[in-house]
Design a protein around this motif. Structure first.
Motif, PDB file in Angstrom:
ATOM      1  N   ALA A 157       0.838  -1.209   0.000  1.00  0.00           N
ATOM      2  CA  ALA A 157       0.000   0.000   0.000  1.00  0.00           C
ATOM      3  C   ALA A 157       0.871   1.256   0.000  1.00  0.00           C
ATOM      4  CB  ALA A 157      -0.937  -0.003   1.205  1.00  0.00           C
ATOM      5  N   ALA A 158       1.959   1.239   0.756  1.00  0.00           N
ATOM      6  CA  ALA A 158       2.858   2.399   0.808  1.00  0.00           C
ATOM      7  C   ALA A 158       3.530   2.607  -0.544  1.00  0.00           C
ATOM      8  CB  ALA A 158       3.900   2.212   1.902  1.00  0.00           C
ATOM      9  N   LEU A 159       3.927   1.529  -1.190  1.00  0.00           N
ATOM     10  CA  LEU A 159       4.573   1.644  -2.500  1.00  0.00           C
ATOM     11  C   LEU A 159       3.588   2.181  -3.542  1.00  0.00           C
ATOM     12  CD1 LEU A 159       6.728  -1.607  -2.608  1.00  0.00           C
ATOM     13  CD2 LEU A 159       7.388   0.692  -1.881  1.00  0.00           C
ATOM     14  N   LYS A 160       2.357   1.734  -3.459  1.00  0.00           N
ATOM     15  CA  LYS A 160       1.334   2.208  -4.390  1.00  0.00           C
ATOM     16  C   LYS A 160       1.115   3.712  -4.199  1.00  0.00           C
ATOM     17  CE  LYS A 160      -2.827   0.173  -6.288  1.00  0.00           C
ATOM     18  NZ  LYS A 160      -3.907  -0.767  -6.063  1.00  0.00           N
ATOM     19  N   ARG A 161       1.099   4.151  -2.940  1.00  0.00           N
ATOM     20  CA  ARG A 161       0.929   5.570  -2.629  1.00  0.00           C
ATOM     21  C   ARG A 161       2.102   6.388  -3.180  1.00  0.00           C
ATOM     22  NH1 ARG A 161      -0.525   4.426   2.064  1.00  0.00           N
ATOM     23  NH2 ARG A 161       1.469   4.641   3.108  1.00  0.00           N
ATOM     24  N   ILE A 162       3.314   5.884  -3.029  1.00  0.00           N
ATOM     25  CA  ILE A 162       4.508   6.566  -3.542  1.00  0.00           C
ATOM     26  C   ILE A 162       4.407   6.721  -5.059  1.00  0.00           C
ATOM     27  CG2 ILE A 162       6.994   6.252  -3.958  1.00  0.00           C
ATOM     28  CD1 ILE A 162       7.088   4.950  -1.122  1.00  0.00           C
ATOM     29  N   GLU A 163       3.978   5.665  -5.733  1.00  0.00           N
ATOM     30  CA  GLU A 163       3.850   5.720  -7.194  1.00  0.00           C
ATOM     31  C   GLU A 163       2.769   6.709  -7.625  1.00  0.00           C
ATOM     32  OE1 GLU A 163       5.667   4.173  -9.897  1.00  0.00           O
ATOM     33  OE2 GLU A 163       6.952   4.266  -8.140  1.00  0.00           O
ATOM     34  N   LYS A 164       1.636   6.744  -6.912  1.00  0.00           N
ATOM     35  CA  LYS A 164       0.577   7.706  -7.236  1.00  0.00           C
ATOM     36  C   LYS A 164       1.091   9.128  -7.087  1.00  0.00           C
ATOM     37  CE  LYS A 164      -3.851   5.485  -6.367  1.00  0.00           C
ATOM     38  NZ  LYS A 164      -4.996   5.381  -5.468  1.00  0.00           N
ATOM     39  N   GLU A 165       1.821   9.388  -5.996  1.00  0.00           N
ATOM     40  CA  GLU A 165       2.375  10.730  -5.761  1.00  0.00           C
ATOM     41  C   GLU A 165       3.387  11.090  -6.840  1.00  0.00           C
ATOM     42  OE1 GLU A 165       3.885  10.391  -1.769  1.00  0.00           O
ATOM     43  OE2 GLU A 165       1.872  10.345  -0.909  1.00  0.00           O
ATOM     44  N   LYS A 166       4.192  10.127  -7.254  1.00  0.00           N
ATOM     45  CA  LYS A 166       5.183  10.373  -8.305  1.00  0.00           C
ATOM     46  C   LYS A 166       4.479  10.755  -9.608  1.00  0.00           C
ATOM     47  CE  LYS A 166       8.799   8.111 -10.955  1.00  0.00           C
ATOM     48  NZ  LYS A 166       8.303   7.702 -12.239  1.00  0.00           N
ATOM     49  N   LYS A 167       3.439  10.005  -9.955  1.00  0.00           N
ATOM     50  CA  LYS A 167       2.689  10.295 -11.188  1.00  0.00           C
ATOM     51  C   LYS A 167       2.033  11.673 -11.117  1.00  0.00           C
ATOM     52  CE  LYS A 167       1.786   5.729 -12.951  1.00  0.00           C
ATOM     53  NZ  LYS A 167       0.806   4.748 -13.351  1.00  0.00           N
ATOM     54  N   ALA A 168       1.498  12.036  -9.954  1.00  0.00           N
ATOM     55  CA  ALA A 168       0.867  13.352  -9.800  1.00  0.00           C
ATOM     56  C   ALA A 168       1.913  14.458  -9.975  1.00  0.00           C
ATOM     57  CB  ALA A 168       0.206  13.456  -8.428  1.00  0.00           C
ATOM     58  N   ARG A 169       3.094  14.283  -9.411  1.00  0.00           N
ATOM     59  CA  ARG A 169       4.168  15.278  -9.581  1.00  0.00           C
ATOM     60  C   ARG A 169       4.557  15.407 -11.045  1.00  0.00           C
ATOM     61  NH1 ARG A 169       6.184  12.741  -5.036  1.00  0.00           N
ATOM     62  NH2 ARG A 169       7.724  11.610  -6.264  1.00  0.00           N
ATOM     63  N   GLU A 170       4.637  14.265 -11.741  1.00  0.00           N
ATOM     64  CA  GLU A 170       4.998  14.291 -13.164  1.00  0.00           C
ATOM     65  C   GLU A 170       3.931  15.015 -13.983  1.00  0.00           C
ATOM     66  OE1 GLU A 170       5.636  10.158 -14.054  1.00  0.00           O
ATOM     67  OE2 GLU A 170       7.659  10.172 -13.204  1.00  0.00           O
ATOM     68  N   ARG A 171       2.653  14.759 -13.670  1.00  0.00           N
ATOM     69  CA  ARG A 171       1.563  15.443 -14.372  1.00  0.00           C
ATOM     70  C   ARG A 171       1.627  16.948 -14.115  1.00  0.00           C
ATOM     71  NH1 ARG A 171      -1.489  11.059 -12.802  1.00  0.00           N
ATOM     72  NH2 ARG A 171      -2.324  12.176 -11.029  1.00  0.00           N
ATOM     73  N   ASN A 172       1.853  17.333 -12.867  1.00  0.00           N
ATOM     74  CA  ASN A 172       1.950  18.757 -12.524  1.00  0.00           C
ATOM     75  C   ASN A 172       3.123  19.406 -13.235  1.00  0.00           C
ATOM     76  OD1 ASN A 172      -0.300  18.637 -10.894  1.00  0.00           O
ATOM     77  ND2 ASN A 172       0.891  18.300  -9.026  1.00  0.00           N
ATOM     78  N   LYS A 173       4.230  18.703 -13.312  1.00  0.00           N
ATOM     79  CA  LYS A 173       5.417  19.227 -13.990  1.00  0.00           C
ATOM     80  C   LYS A 173       5.113  19.430 -15.476  1.00  0.00           C
ATOM     81  CE  LYS A 173      10.204  18.219 -15.039  1.00  0.00           C
ATOM     82  NZ  LYS A 173      11.230  17.200 -15.075  1.00  0.00           N
ATOM     83  N   ASP A 174       4.449  18.424 -16.088  1.00  0.00           N
ATOM     84  CA  ASP A 174       4.081  18.524 -17.498  1.00  0.00           C
ATOM     85  C   ASP A 174       3.133  19.696 -17.739  1.00  0.00           C
ATOM     86  OD1 ASP A 174       5.654  16.376 -18.117  1.00  0.00           O
ATOM     87  OD2 ASP A 174       4.003  14.932 -18.198  1.00  0.00           O
ATOM     88  N   ASN A 175       2.177  19.891 -16.828  1.00  0.00           N
ATOM     89  CA  ASN A 175       1.209  20.999 -16.948  1.00  0.00           C
ATOM     90  C   ASN A 175       1.917  22.348 -16.799  1.00  0.00           C
ATOM     91  OD1 ASN A 175      -0.904  19.255 -17.397  1.00  0.00           O
ATOM     92  ND2 ASN A 175      -1.539  19.229 -15.238  1.00  0.00           N
ATOM     93  N   ASP A 176       2.896  22.412 -15.895  1.00  0.00           N
ATOM     94  CA  ASP A 176       3.638  23.649 -15.694  1.00  0.00           C
ATOM     95  C   ASP A 176       4.459  24.014 -16.911  1.00  0.00           C
ATOM     96  OD1 ASP A 176       2.589  23.851 -13.176  1.00  0.00           O
ATOM     97  OD2 ASP A 176       4.393  23.109 -12.154  1.00  0.00           O
ATOM     98  N   GLU A 177       4.935  22.998 -17.644  1.00  0.00           N
ATOM     99  CA  GLU A 177       5.752  23.249 -18.820  1.00  0.00           C
ATOM    100  C   GLU A 177       4.918  23.698 -20.019  1.00  0.00           C
ATOM    101  OE1 GLU A 177       8.005  19.697 -19.409  1.00  0.00           O
ATOM    102  OE2 GLU A 177       9.310  20.075 -17.698  1.00  0.00           O
ATOM    103  N   ASP A 178       3.606  23.385 -20.002  1.00  0.00           N
ATOM    104  CA  ASP A 178       2.726  23.741 -21.132  1.00  0.00           C
ATOM    105  C   ASP A 178       2.376  25.192 -21.159  1.00  0.00           C
ATOM    106  OD1 ASP A 178       2.709  21.158 -21.966  1.00  0.00           O
ATOM    107  OD2 ASP A 178       0.786  20.668 -21.051  1.00  0.00           O
TER     108      ASP A 178
END
Length: 178
Positions: A157-178
């Protein structure tokens, strides 16, 4: 010394090392790159190197391994737990019912279990680990020795949470670059 390496500090980590010795080594790992080399075998596998790996992980210090002839041994050397025994299962079946049968069979196994899978089934495997092994600590290694190497260790469960947070950061980074 046998290889003529000079000018570097050599520290010992063995079965006689004390908790104070480990803390001193951890401090070295905080401030510089520290290779863990063994006089025989693979560092961290069935030896005290696992204790140093555990302390580094707990302190948020990245640990990498250099693969030799076997990715299996590289994976085992990245574990923060001493592994005296393990079960190598290899790749699970891709077909859902056969795969589920295999997970159910593995649930009764008390030893460490090594399972391999393809990157495109990573999320599915995370869900399966959470379902079948919710309280076991898992070590997940991907793309060893590559730029995008990932090493995760913890309960599913902790690993799944880490991966979700990583994906959210990547999405935010991509949105910031647009």
């Amino acid at each position: 010394r046998a290889h003529g390496i000079a000018g570097k500090s050599l520290e010992r980590l063995n079965e006689h090392s004390t908790p104070e010795d480990l803390r001193r080594l951890l401090e070295l790992c905080r401030s510089q790159d520290v290779p863990l080399i063994t006089d025989c075998g693979t560092p961290g596998f069935c030896d005290p190197g696992a204790d140093l790996v555990r302390l580094c992980r707990e302190a948020g210090i990245a640990v990498q391994a250099l693969p030799g002839p076997s990715s299996l041994m590289t994976l085992l050397s990245l574990s923060s737990r001493r592994l005296d025994e393990f079960v190598f299962r290899g790749f699970l079946p891709a077909e859902n019912s056969a795969r589920e049968k295999e997970w159910l069979r593995l649930r009764s196994e008390k030893r460490a279990i090594i399972v391999m899978d393809t990157p495109y089934r990573f999320e599915k495997m995370q869900t399966e680990l959470e379902l079948h092994f919710p309280e076991r600590v898992c070590l997940i290694a991907m793309n060893l020795s590559q730029e995008n190497e990932r090493i995760l260790e913890g309960k599913p469960a902790a690993l799944k949470r880490i991966e979700k947070e990583k994906k959210a950061r990547e999405r935010n980074k991509d949105n910031d670059e647009d």
